[in-house]
Structures are given as C-alpha cells and as structure tokens.
Design an enzyme around this catalytic site. Structure first.
Site, mmCIF file in Angstrom:
data_model
loop_
_atom_site.group_PDB
_atom_site.id
_atom_site.type_symbol
_atom_site.label_atom_id
_atom_site.label_comp_id
_atom_site.label_asym_id
_atom_site.label_seq_id
_atom_site.Cartn_x
_atom_site.Cartn_y
_atom_site.Cartn_z
ATOM 1 N N GLU A 7 41.038 25.861 41.632
ATOM 2 C CA GLU A 7 41.064 27.258 42.075
ATOM 3 C C GLU A 7 39.696 27.643 42.602
ATOM 4 O O GLU A 7 38.667 27.327 42.007
ATOM 5 C CB GLU A 7 41.436 28.190 40.926
ATOM 6 C CG GLU A 7 41.411 29.673 41.336
ATOM 7 C CD GLU A 7 41.841 30.609 40.219
ATOM 8 O OE1 GLU A 7 43.025 30.547 39.846
ATOM 9 O OE2 GLU A 7 40.990 31.366 39.712
ATOM 10 N N TRP B 125 43.028 36.272 45.418
ATOM 11 C CA TRP B 125 43.235 37.412 46.311
ATOM 12 C C TRP B 125 42.010 38.309 46.281
ATOM 13 O O TRP B 125 41.568 38.752 45.226
ATOM 14 C CB TRP B 125 44.465 38.207 45.893
ATOM 15 C CG TRP B 125 44.750 39.353 46.809
ATOM 16 C CD1 TRP B 125 44.562 40.673 46.566
ATOM 17 C CD2 TRP B 125 45.283 39.252 48.135
ATOM 18 N NE1 TRP B 125 44.929 41.419 47.653
ATOM 19 C CE2 TRP B 125 45.376 40.566 48.642
ATOM 20 C CE3 TRP B 125 45.674 38.186 48.951
ATOM 21 C CZ2 TRP B 125 45.857 40.837 49.917
ATOM 22 C CZ3 TRP B 125 46.147 38.464 50.218
ATOM 23 C CH2 TRP B 125 46.238 39.780 50.682
ATOM 24 N N HIS C 100 46.926 33.263 46.213
ATOM 25 C CA HIS C 100 47.126 34.355 45.265
ATOM 26 C C HIS C 100 47.535 35.615 46.030
ATOM 27 O O HIS C 100 47.034 35.879 47.124
ATOM 28 C CB HIS C 100 45.837 34.651 44.507
ATOM 29 C CG HIS C 100 45.472 33.628 43.483
ATOM 30 N ND1 HIS C 100 44.805 33.940 42.318
ATOM 31 C CD2 HIS C 100 45.688 32.302 43.438
ATOM 32 C CE1 HIS C 100 44.611 32.842 41.606
ATOM 33 N NE2 HIS C 100 45.129 31.828 42.283
ATOM 34 N N TYR D 296 54.976 45.529 39.082
ATOM 35 C CA TYR D 296 54.980 44.329 38.257
ATOM 36 C C TYR D 296 55.132 43.087 39.131
ATOM 37 O O TYR D 296 55.702 43.155 40.231
ATOM 38 C CB TYR D 296 56.109 44.371 37.225
ATOM 39 C CG TYR D 296 56.028 45.531 36.279
ATOM 40 C CD1 TYR D 296 55.107 45.545 35.232
ATOM 41 C CD2 TYR D 296 56.857 46.645 36.439
ATOM 42 C CE1 TYR D 296 55.017 46.630 34.364
ATOM 43 C CE2 TYR D 296 56.782 47.729 35.581
ATOM 44 C CZ TYR D 296 55.852 47.715 34.552
ATOM 45 O OH TYR D 296 55.761 48.788 33.696
ATOM 46 N N TYR E 75 50.242 33.787 29.623
ATOM 47 C CA TYR E 75 49.167 34.200 28.717
ATOM 48 C C TYR E 75 49.440 33.692 27.307
ATOM 49 O O TYR E 75 50.001 34.413 26.464
ATOM 50 C CB TYR E 75 49.023 35.727 28.732
ATOM 51 C CG TYR E 75 48.694 36.264 30.093
ATOM 52 C CD1 TYR E 75 47.372 36.347 30.518
ATOM 53 C CD2 TYR E 75 49.698 36.648 30.977
ATOM 54 C CE1 TYR E 75 47.059 36.806 31.793
ATOM 55 C CE2 TYR E 75 49.389 37.113 32.244
ATOM 56 C CZ TYR E 75 48.069 37.188 32.647
ATOM 57 O OH TYR E 75 47.778 37.652 33.903
ATOM 58 N N LYS F 26 59.941 36.893 34.784
ATOM 59 C CA LYS F 26 59.356 36.422 36.043
ATOM 60 C C LYS F 26 60.032 35.131 36.505
ATOM 61 O O LYS F 26 60.243 34.932 37.702
ATOM 62 C CB LYS F 26 57.841 36.235 35.880
ATOM 63 C CG LYS F 26 57.074 37.553 35.782
ATOM 64 C CD LYS F 26 55.581 37.384 35.839
ATOM 65 C CE LYS F 26 54.985 36.926 34.525
ATOM 66 N NZ LYS F 26 53.504 36.980 34.537
ATOM 67 N N GLN G 184 46.332 31.347 31.659
ATOM 68 C CA GLN G 184 44.944 31.736 31.475
ATOM 69 C C GLN G 184 44.166 30.535 30.926
ATOM 70 O O GLN G 184 44.747 29.555 30.453
ATOM 71 C CB GLN G 184 44.853 32.910 30.498
ATOM 72 C CG GLN G 184 45.176 32.512 29.073
ATOM 73 C CD GLN G 184 45.142 33.645 28.066
ATOM 74 O OE1 GLN G 184 45.856 33.602 27.095
ATOM 75 N NE2 GLN G 184 44.351 34.673 28.259
#
Length: 604
Positions: free
Chosen positions: A23, A55, A83, A129, A152, A172, A183
C-alpha cells in the site's frame, strides 16, 4: 486482472510461496509523487501481486489518486487497487473516480466509508456507509470491479465490540465485497481468533492481513496507539532495550514482523500478506527477505516483452515499440496515448497524429522539480561536464538523466567499459543496447517472453556529436560497409533544425533490433528503429535540452549564463545520431565503438 482471480491462481499450487502486496499513500508534493513512482518502479521487481493507493480526500478531492492509478496501471504495469471513500463525497466525484479507474484498466477498488469529520459534525455526501458505496459500484459497473472492504479484528474506533464489527463486515460481503484487508496487527492470537469468528459468521471471502513493518521504535508505538491495537509483550521486550538505535530497531523489527507473518501463514487462514509501506522501501524488503519471498519468479499470467507491459486495455495489443524511448517510459506512454495503431496491435503508420508537434503531447519533458534537477545535474558548462555526468549515471552514482528516467540496468554490462570510454572522449551517449546472439529467454538480464525460447539483439548506439564531425563519421561507416559489401552499419542522423541523413534503403525501412523465437509462437520482433519515430524522438530530445536550460535560474548569473550558453550549443551545433550494427554474430559489440574511438581520440 481482479485481485481475487490473482489470489486464486497463486494459491492453486499448495507448494507455492505466499504472495504479498504493497500500500502507498498519495504524497503532498509533485516531487514526492515523482520519487514515489521511482520507488514503485524498483519495488515492481519484487513481484507484488498488486499495489493499492490511498484516497486523497483533501485538496484535490482525490484526483491525485486517480492520476496515480492511471500511471501505475498504464506506465508501470502494476496491478493496482484504488482506495475510494464515500464520506462527504458528491456522487459526481465518486463516479468520476470510478470512470477513471475503469478507463485505465484498473479492476480493483477498496471501498471505504472514510474517517469521520474532524469537527465532530455529521457525515455528508450521498453515501454514509461502505456497504452503500459497494451497492452503487455494483449497480453501475456490474462485476467489472473486484471490491475490497476493510476489516477490524481488534475493533473500530467508533465501535469497540468485535462481534458487532463482524456483523457489519458480513453486511459488506453481502452487498458485494470480494475480499477483506484488515487493519494493522501484531497480536497473531487475537487475529486468528477473529478469523475463526468471521468464518463462523458466514464470511467466506479472502482475508488479507495488514502488515506494518517497524522502522523506528517511536513510530511503532505511535501507530499502535493510534490504531488502538494490542502489542504483544515479546515485541516490547525485544525492542525496548534498543529503542534509541534506529538501525537495530529496524533489523529486530523485521525479524519480529517476519516471525509474525510465518505464524499467520501457518494458521491456514492466510495465504497473502499486505504491507503498509508508508511509502518506504527498506523495512518491507527486510521482512520479505526474512520470509524468503523476494527472489521468486514472475507472477503467473505475466507475459513479458523487453519493456514493462502496460495493463491499460487500450494498449493490451501493443507488440512493437521504437527503441528511442527505451529509457523514457513515462514520456513514451503519454506521447503515444492517441496513436491509431494500438487498437489493432500495430505500429508504424506515419499518418498517425502521433507524429505531430511535441507540444501536442502534453507530457512532462523533465519529471523533476527545478530544485531536484539542479541537485542531480547541476550547471554543465562544457562537454566534459555533461559527459562526466553521463559517466556518473553509467557508473550508478546517479539514477537518472534529463533524457533517461530510469536507473542504469545490468543489460549494458557487456559494453559498459566502452560507453564510459566514449564519454571520456567527448561523445555524449544517449541510449544503447549490446548485441545478443541466441540467449535463453529465461536469462535474468537479457531474457524476455515465454520460456524455452531464445532472444537476439543487434548492437544499437545513440549519441550526440558535433555536427562538424558528421561527415567524417559517415565516411568511416561507408568504408566499413564497402568492405563488408552490405550495410553492416546503418545510421540515422538529424540536427535540431531537421536536417536528416541516413544510409537506410528508404524512408519506410524498419529495422528490428530485438527479436525472439519461441516454441509454437514463431518470431516476435518487438523493438525497432525507423525514420519517422526517430524524427519524433529528435523533437523530444532537443525539447528536453531546452527545458533543461529553463531551470538554470540562480543567484550566480555567471554560472547560469555559462550553462545556458553551453546547452544552447548542444542544441545548435550538435547532431543526434543512432547506429545499428546488423551483424550480431561476428565481431559483436566492438565495431561501432571502434569507429567512434578513431574519430574521437583520448585527450591527455
């Protein structure tokens, strides 16, 4: 290709090593962007499965993210995941970002809600969301995009209940999420327990752990506190005693993170590692070396050419390139973006608008800021100063020149000593390749294309010499050709005004200087020399020199004036020449150099 497809391909062989990805975040300055491209270019050689780019929600409203995704996909040939946040984002902005990703061939989106407003106000924008953003992407683009979502394992700052977060993650997935990136973590036990709960809850999509390498002790502690994640005791016990020695912390941290990754991979839940690079390189490389993952073969499905393959669908059929842009991949991609031939996989039609004015292409002639350029190249005030600069480049002391984006490669090793010698004689070399006769396509330096094949190259040299020397050079070339009874050496020569000379048979002559023979695939001829593109390159080369002089702004007017006068003399009094030695079997890699050494004796 979609990330889930690449993951599946990589994992079909149970004995294959783990895969990994990187990333990067969007830098704040234009020079930072250019430096990051250089770093991405180097890290490409580590063979990441993909990269992602965060982003940039502030300032330019994410346009930098979409610009960078276009470059990494089209120019650098890196499979990229963009992103995209939806917090306080207008629908028009979201759609523009998705359209840009679609157009450049990016097939992967990490769909995120985004951070809450810092002032504590309510979220604005059309979507509140990540699941809403996912549904929008699916409704607008169907299955074109592979959609990643955030996980998470140790709770979210706004919801510490892990079980509730798993419910939200399931939502999702149900909305269309295809894979999970988590994370950062350091506690493997907590993470594995979370993976088990996800599977029990019906979450079946791939889980990719976020790995944060350790560069400094303070940074390690600060990021862990900011993300509110647990630090295992053994991390602290091994790092605290050396916390004031950054070098030792980085080395021990790499061992700790590698040990953690090995435990993750052994758990059976994880096959892929995602590294949060923080736009740094060394710490990630150290971890990968401990894991033994940095010297593997190229990824499945990467068919290769002698250049970096573009992933943009508009260029997917490109099979031939003029060699003149060998070291100018950014310029070449931008300059040729509207060439007519690419949809048909062909190159070479002089009716193409590609051969118009250099000003029409809109690309950056010099990719560095003025300050960076001056620190790299200074103020050359004579031919020795500029050839000394080229010697430094050829020796690896600097990574680029105004006309060459990339660090010198080992490909030139067979002719490196001669290149150094020519520059010390006052011949400014611009581009080159050695002759190669029947080299296995698997060769790590010169190989390309499918396996079990053989590749070939003619020696090629491009250089700048005083126009007054051109007639003598042509006489030497003619003498060699007369003795050989054919054009063993072919040349093009052109000055800034467009005065052109060549011994090529006709203006339409195309000389393949690289080719390969592969079982069941015939002969590929991907790299060529020909007149029309050479003239186009001439325009660009002399424009680069003119752009360079525009950077000579300094309090020292004498130094500025001397440098400007000298570079102007290169433009007005020198000629750009390329020579191809068509005999790649007999007397390889010496004939062109011998001609130039005769004309340019070494000065005592």
């Amino acid at each position: 290709m979609k990330i889930t497809q690449k993951l599946q391909q990589a994992q079909e062989d149970s004995s294959a090593p783990a895969t990994f990805s990187f990333e990067f975040f969007t830098p704040k300055t234009s020079q930072g962007v250019q430096n990051l491209y250089d770093r991405m270019d180097r890290m490409y050689d580590l063979n990441p499965l993909f990269i992602d780019i965060t982003w940039n929600a502030g300032g330019r409203l994410g346009t930098l993210t979409t610009e960078m995704v276009n470059v990494t996909t089209t120019v650098l040939g890196l499979e990229t995941c963009m992103h995209l946040t939806c917090t306080s984002m207008k629908l028009e902005t979201i759609n523009q970002a998705l359209d840009s990703a679609f157009d450049c061939g990016c097939q992967n989106i990490l769909a995120l809600r985004g951070d809450a407003p810092l002032d504590g106000s309510e979220f604005t924008g059309v979507f509140h969301y990540a699941k809403d953003l996912i549904r929008h992407i699916k409704s607008r683009y169907g299955d074109h995009f592979c959609i990643g979502v955030a996980g998470y394992p140790e709770g979210h700052p706004e919801e510490r209940d892990v079980d509730k977060n798993i419910q939200y993650l399931k939502q999702k997935q149900d909305a269309g999420g295809d894979f999970i990136v988590t994370q950062m973590l350091y506690d493997v036990d907590l993470f594995i327990d979370w993976c088990k709960k996800c599977r029990v809850a019906g979450i079946t999509i791939p889980i990719i752990p976020g790995i944060m390498p350790i560069s400094t002790y303070d940074g390690f502690i600060r990021r862990a506190k900011w993300c509110e994640i647990h630090l295992p005791d053994h991390f602290l016990k091994r790092l605290e005693p050396i916390k004031d020695d950054d070098s030792m912390v980085r080395e021990e941290g790499a061992k700790l993170v590698a040990e953690m990754c090995e435990m993750l991979l052994e758990s059976g839940y994880i096959k892929h590692l995602h590294f949060y690079t923080m736009n740094l390189e060394k710490s990630c490389v150290m971890v990968l070396r401990h894991l033994g993952l940095v010297s593997k073969q190229q990824l499945v499905g990467m068919d290769t050419k002698p250049w970096r393959r573009s992933l943009n669908p508009n260029r997917s059929l490109e099979s031939v390139r003029p060699i003149f842009w060998q070291n100018r991949k950014f310029s070449y991609i931008e300059r040729t973006s509207n060439w007519d031939e690419f949809p048909n996989g062909r190159w070479g039609d002089s009716r193409s608008p590609a051969f118009g004015s250099i000003e029409l292409s809109g690309h950056q002639l010099i990719r560095h800021t003025r300050e960076k350029a001056l620190s790299l190249w200074g103020f050359p005030t004579g031919i020795k100063a500029i050839t000394d600069l080229t010697v430094k480049y050829l020796s690896g002391d600097i990574n680029c020149l105004p006309w060459s984006d990339s660090k010198i490669s080992h490909e030139i090793d067979p002719i490196k000593s001669d290149l150094l010698d020519l520059n010390r004689r006052g011949v400014l070399t611009v581009n080159c390749q050695p002759s190669i006769n029947c080299c296995p396509s698997s060769n790590k330096v010169h190989g390309w294309g499918p396996g079990n094949g053989y590749v070939y190259q003619k020696q090629y040299l491009e250089f700048l010499i005083p126009t007054a020397k051109l007639d003598s050079l042509v006489q030497e070339i003619n003498a060699i050709n007369n003795e050989a009874e054919y054009h063993v050496l072919t040349y093009y020569a052109i000055d800034e005004d467009g005065d052109f000379d060549s011994n090529a048979k006709s203006a339409s002559t195309i000389n393949a200087v690289t080719w390969g023979c592969f079982p069941g695939k015939g002969v590929a001829q991907p790299t060529i020399v020909e007149k029309i593109s050479f003239i186009a390159w001439k325009d660009e080369f002399f424009s680069i020199l003119r752009k360079w002089t525009s950077l000579f702004k300094n309090d020292d007017d004498l130094k500025r004036d001397q440098a400007t006068t000298f570079v102007d003399s290169l433009i007005n009094e020198f000629t750009l020449v390329n020579i191809v030695d068509n005999d790649y079997v007999n007397q390889p890699n010496t004939r062109i150099f011998n001609v130039l050494k005769k004309l340019f004796p070494l000065k005592e």
